[in-house]
Design a protein around this motif. Structure first.
Motif, PDB file in Angstrom:
ATOM      1  N   THR A 245       0.858  -1.284  -0.058  1.00 42.40           N
ATOM      2  CA  THR A 245       0.083  -0.084  -0.126  1.00 42.40           C
ATOM      3  C   THR A 245       0.968   1.537  -0.085  1.00 42.40           C
ATOM      4  N   TYR A 246       0.403   2.201  -0.612  1.00 45.68           N
ATOM      5  CA  TYR A 246       0.829   3.577  -0.636  1.00 45.68           C
ATOM      6  C   TYR A 246       0.493   4.651   0.521  1.00 45.68           C
ATOM      7  N   SER A 247      -0.541   3.954   1.206  1.00 46.57           N
ATOM      8  CA  SER A 247      -1.278   4.811   2.032  1.00 46.57           C
ATOM      9  C   SER A 247      -0.252   5.266   3.382  1.00 46.57           C
ATOM     10  N   GLU A 248      -0.393   6.259   3.813  1.00 46.47           N
ATOM     11  CA  GLU A 248       0.215   6.932   4.928  1.00 46.47           C
ATOM     12  C   GLU A 248      -0.534   6.811   6.150  1.00 46.47           C
ATOM     13  N   SER A 249      -1.893   6.660   6.022  1.00 48.84           N
ATOM     14  CA  SER A 249      -2.866   6.759   7.223  1.00 48.84           C
ATOM     15  C   SER A 249      -3.366   5.497   7.696  1.00 48.84           C
ATOM     16  N   ILE A 250      -3.110   4.280   6.854  1.00 44.96           N
ATOM     17  CA  ILE A 250      -3.482   3.173   7.558  1.00 44.96           C
ATOM     18  C   ILE A 250      -2.547   2.529   8.697  1.00 44.96           C
ATOM     19  N   GLU A 251      -3.025   2.628   9.875  1.00 45.71           N
ATOM     20  CA  GLU A 251      -2.420   2.304  10.960  1.00 45.71           C
ATOM     21  C   GLU A 251      -1.717   0.843  11.073  1.00 45.71           C
ATOM     22  N   ASP A 252      -2.479  -0.071  10.350  1.00 47.81           N
ATOM     23  CA  ASP A 252      -1.827  -1.541   9.915  1.00 47.81           C
ATOM     24  C   ASP A 252      -0.580  -1.308   9.112  1.00 47.81           C
ATOM     25  N   ALA A 253      -0.494  -0.682   8.510  1.00 49.13           N
ATOM     26  CA  ALA A 253       0.483  -0.664   7.304  1.00 49.13           C
ATOM     27  C   ALA A 253       1.862  -0.363   8.034  1.00 49.13           C
TER      28      ALA A 253
ATOM     29  N   VAL B 244       0.249  -4.531   4.353  1.00 54.80           N
ATOM     30  CA  VAL B 244      -0.897  -4.763   5.312  1.00 54.80           C
ATOM     31  C   VAL B 244      -1.013  -6.466   5.085  1.00 54.80           C
ATOM     32  N   ASN B 245      -1.257  -7.018   6.266  1.00 55.35           N
ATOM     33  CA  ASN B 245      -1.266  -8.555   6.153  1.00 55.35           C
ATOM     34  C   ASN B 245      -2.841  -8.967   6.195  1.00 55.35           C
ATOM     35  N   LEU B 246      -3.030  -9.973   5.544  1.00 59.48           N
ATOM     36  CA  LEU B 246      -4.536 -10.380   5.244  1.00 59.48           C
ATOM     37  C   LEU B 246      -4.496 -11.997   5.451  1.00 59.48           C
ATOM     38  N   THR B 247      -5.370 -12.470   6.287  1.00 58.19           N
ATOM     39  CA  THR B 247      -5.562 -13.893   6.634  1.00 58.19           C
ATOM     40  C   THR B 247      -6.902 -14.610   6.126  1.00 58.19           C
ATOM     41  N   LEU B 248      -7.072 -15.648   5.154  1.00 61.05           N
ATOM     42  CA  LEU B 248      -8.217 -16.141   4.652  1.00 61.05           C
ATOM     43  C   LEU B 248      -8.400 -17.275   5.285  1.00 61.05           C
TER      44      LEU B 248
ATOM     45  N   SER C 138     -15.109 -26.480  -1.113  1.00 60.63           N
ATOM     46  CA  SER C 138     -15.673 -25.321  -2.043  1.00 60.63           C
ATOM     47  C   SER C 138     -14.608 -24.147  -2.257  1.00 60.63           C
ATOM     48  N   GLY C 139     -13.553 -23.879  -1.330  1.00 57.92           N
ATOM     49  CA  GLY C 139     -12.826 -22.740  -1.663  1.00 57.92           C
ATOM     50  C   GLY C 139     -13.371 -21.664  -1.080  1.00 57.92           C
ATOM     51  N   GLU C 140     -14.686 -21.454  -0.575  1.00 56.40           N
ATOM     52  CA  GLU C 140     -15.393 -20.224  -0.065  1.00 56.40           C
ATOM     53  C   GLU C 140     -14.493 -19.556   1.152  1.00 56.40           C
ATOM     54  N   VAL C 141     -14.522 -18.349   1.170  1.00 57.14           N
ATOM     55  CA  VAL C 141     -14.020 -17.651   2.114  1.00 57.14           C
ATOM     56  C   VAL C 141     -14.793 -17.701   3.249  1.00 57.14           C
ATOM     57  N   LEU C 142     -14.584 -18.255   4.463  1.00 53.39           N
ATOM     58  CA  LEU C 142     -15.333 -18.357   5.746  1.00 53.39           C
ATOM     59  C   LEU C 142     -14.994 -17.195   6.646  1.00 53.39           C
ATOM     60  N   TYR C 143     -13.592 -16.953   6.671  1.00 56.00           N
ATOM     61  CA  TYR C 143     -13.340 -15.700   7.567  1.00 56.00           C
ATOM     62  C   TYR C 143     -12.265 -15.112   6.889  1.00 56.00           C
ATOM     63  N   ALA C 144     -12.067 -13.696   7.256  1.00 56.05           N
ATOM     64  CA  ALA C 144     -10.908 -12.931   6.965  1.00 56.05           C
ATOM     65  C   ALA C 144     -10.699 -11.917   7.701  1.00 56.05           C
ATOM     66  N   ARG C 145      -9.236 -11.831   7.936  1.00 54.07           N
ATOM     67  CA  ARG C 145      -8.996 -10.598   8.933  1.00 54.07           C
ATOM     68  C   ARG C 145      -7.680 -10.069   8.618  1.00 54.07           C
ATOM     69  N   GLU C 146      -7.522  -8.618   8.653  1.00 53.30           N
ATOM     70  CA  GLU C 146      -6.332  -7.877   8.237  1.00 53.30           C
ATOM     71  C   GLU C 146      -5.515  -7.568   9.666  1.00 53.30           C
ATOM     72  N   TYR C 147      -4.380  -7.366   9.386  1.00 55.08           N
ATOM     73  CA  TYR C 147      -3.505  -7.206  10.872  1.00 55.08           C
ATOM     74  C   TYR C 147      -2.381  -6.518  10.293  1.00 55.08           C
ATOM     75  N   GLN C 148      -1.510  -6.051  11.292  1.00 57.43           N
ATOM     76  CA  GLN C 148      -0.156  -5.278  11.213  1.00 57.43           C
ATOM     77  C   GLN C 148       1.003  -5.887  10.030  1.00 57.43           C
ATOM     78  N   GLY C 149       1.361  -5.274   9.226  1.00 53.61           N
ATOM     79  CA  GLY C 149       2.132  -5.690   8.063  1.00 53.61           C
ATOM     80  C   GLY C 149       3.391  -6.336   8.464  1.00 53.61           C
ATOM     81  N   SER C 150       3.912  -6.264   9.891  1.00 53.92           N
ATOM     82  CA  SER C 150       5.102  -6.464  10.282  1.00 53.92           C
ATOM     83  C   SER C 150       5.124  -7.788  11.029  1.00 53.92           C
ATOM     84  N   ILE C 151       3.881  -8.449  11.297  1.00 49.24           N
ATOM     85  CA  ILE C 151       3.601  -9.565  11.927  1.00 49.24           C
ATOM     86  C   ILE C 151       3.641 -10.745  11.117  1.00 49.24           C
ATOM     87  N   ASN C 152       4.436 -11.857  11.578  1.00 44.60           N
ATOM     88  CA  ASN C 152       4.666 -12.727  10.511  1.00 44.60           C
ATOM     89  C   ASN C 152       3.466 -13.833  10.750  1.00 44.60           C
TER      90      ASN C 152
END
Length: 399
Positions: free
Chosen positions: A66-74, A88-92, A98-112
């Motif tokens: 992301t280019y954003s400077e305002s996103i706190e998780d970036a 930003v990290n995204l977990t699915l 079926s492959g359907e997404v049952l849960y999604a969560r974004e979080y800080q980009g520095s967390i592994n």
């Protein structure tokens, strides 16, 4: 559909808050779980063991630049692409069937991955996911003792890929390497050799309950692939020889190559008159467990069954390919107020496209038909040529 202004889009995305997103995914999960329970009850009529089959969910994450400077998780993290940008990290969490997404969560980009699991898993439980009725499949990036403990305490069934860096796993391979490299345990259809370890080699864990602790046996399944071992050897020695040729010719070596393979060469000459050769001690150490792979599970006792379930985790990887390539979600432009909503829309689009592809292929198989170029895009281009019109106020449509 009328065009919507950028300002109006931002206003709509700002209304998509975490509580609403969690409510949506909890409803989707309950719907899929209810259907899975009905399916297994039906299959149990002819195969009684199917009654115990859990809902299998693949768990994986990716980074979004992301280019954003305002996103706190970036934050800056270990990016595979665009390392100069924050991410930003995204977990699915996806239904393996079926492959359907049952849960999604974004979080800080520095967390592994390994550090993110417990928090996201706890969020899923608090939202209302019946985690005791699912099987979570994770790759090697999530391997950690505290992640296993969290799943055991919650009563979750799990299948977890392992890196060969634990001493106890290395010891198991050392004991059984001759059997794995032999012919008796090789499975041509899989390209792997595997064997069922004796019960005394199970790991003993303690499941914490309200009344105390229960002993739980966790199985480790060992696999060996001649093809992967040969591929690892070829890759390593090719890079080593390239370094040696560069050294002898006085050419510059790229820093990332030297960082990765520099310890595999050694100067047996002097500083003024160097003589670079292969460092066989380091090379042999690196290739000692080449081609080896392991899976840990508290539920899948059969190694082939465990490998089958683990390989189905490719569905969540397919979701990320759709997300980044087809939906173009690999780089995000958004503000702090709207980025969660934007990610949610992208995840919905990913899930819908995946569902369309699954339905398309199952329908084609049922009708003994062929999917043009085996591509959803090709089908959508054909459908774009068709217009349907509604007949008055009825529910009838005419192409």
């Amino acid at each position: 559909v009328k065009p919507v202004s950028g300002q109006r889009i931002s206003e709509l995305l700002n209304r998509v808050v975490r509580a609403k997103i969690d409510q949506f995914f909890a409803a989707r999960f309950n719907t899929v779980l209810s259907q899975a329970r009905k399916d297994r009850q039906e299959r149990a009529k002819t195969h009684p063991a199917a009654m115990n089959e859990p809902l299998s969910i693949a768990f994986d994450s990716t980074s979004i630049s992301t280019y954003s400077e305002s996103i706190e998780d970036a934050e800056y993290g270990k990016a595979k692409a665009n390392p100069e940008l924050k991410q930003v990290n995204l977990t699915l969490a996806c239904d393996q069937k079926s492959g359907e997404v049952l849960y999604a969560r974004e979080y800080q980009g520095s967390i592994n991955d390994v550090a993110s699991f417990c928090g996201i898993f706890q969020d899923m439980k608090e939202v209302g996911f019946h985690v005791e009725d699912v099987e979570i499949v994770t790759d090697r990036g999530y391997k950690a003792a505290y992640n296993i403990q969290a799943q055991l305490d919650a009563g979750v069934k799990f299948v977890q890929g392992l890196r060969i860096n634990e001493d106890c796993i290395k010891q198991k391979f050392d004991r059984h390497m001759r059997e794995l490299r032999g012919n008796a345990n090789y499975l041509p259809a899989w390209g792997y050799a595997t064997l069922t370890l004796p019960r005394e080699e199970d790991e003993i864990w303690q499941k914490r309950t309200k009344t105390g602790c229960e002993t739980v046996r966790v199985h480790t399944h060992l696999y060996y692939s001649d093809d992967l071992a040969l591929q690892a050897k070829k890759t390593l020695l090719t890079n080593v020889d390239d370094i040696l040729e560069s050294k002898k010719a006085g050419r510059q070596i790229r820093p990332e190559i030297w960082s990765k393979y520099g310890s595999c060469v050694a100067n047996v000459g002097t500083k003024d008159k160097p003589d670079w050769v292969r460092n066989m001690k380091e090379i042999n150490r690196r290739l000692q467990y080449a081609g080896c792979f392991a899976i840990r599970s508290n539920w899948r006792h059969n190694p082939i069954e465990a490998l089958t379930v683990y390989r189905q985790g490719a569905k969540v990887e397919a979701q990320y390919r759709i997300f980044k390539n087809n939906i173009e979600g690999d780089r995000m432009k958004a503000t702090q107020a709207s980025y969660a909503g934007k990610l949610f829309v992208f995840v919905l689009a990913t899930s819908l496209r995946s569902k369309m592809g699954t339905t398309l292929r199952s329908t084609a198989q049922a009708k003994n038909a062929r999917v043009p170029s085996n591509s959803l895009d090709a089908v959508l281009m054909e459908l774009a040529k068709v217009t349907i019109r509604r007949r008055g106020s009825s529910l009838c449509w005419t192409p």
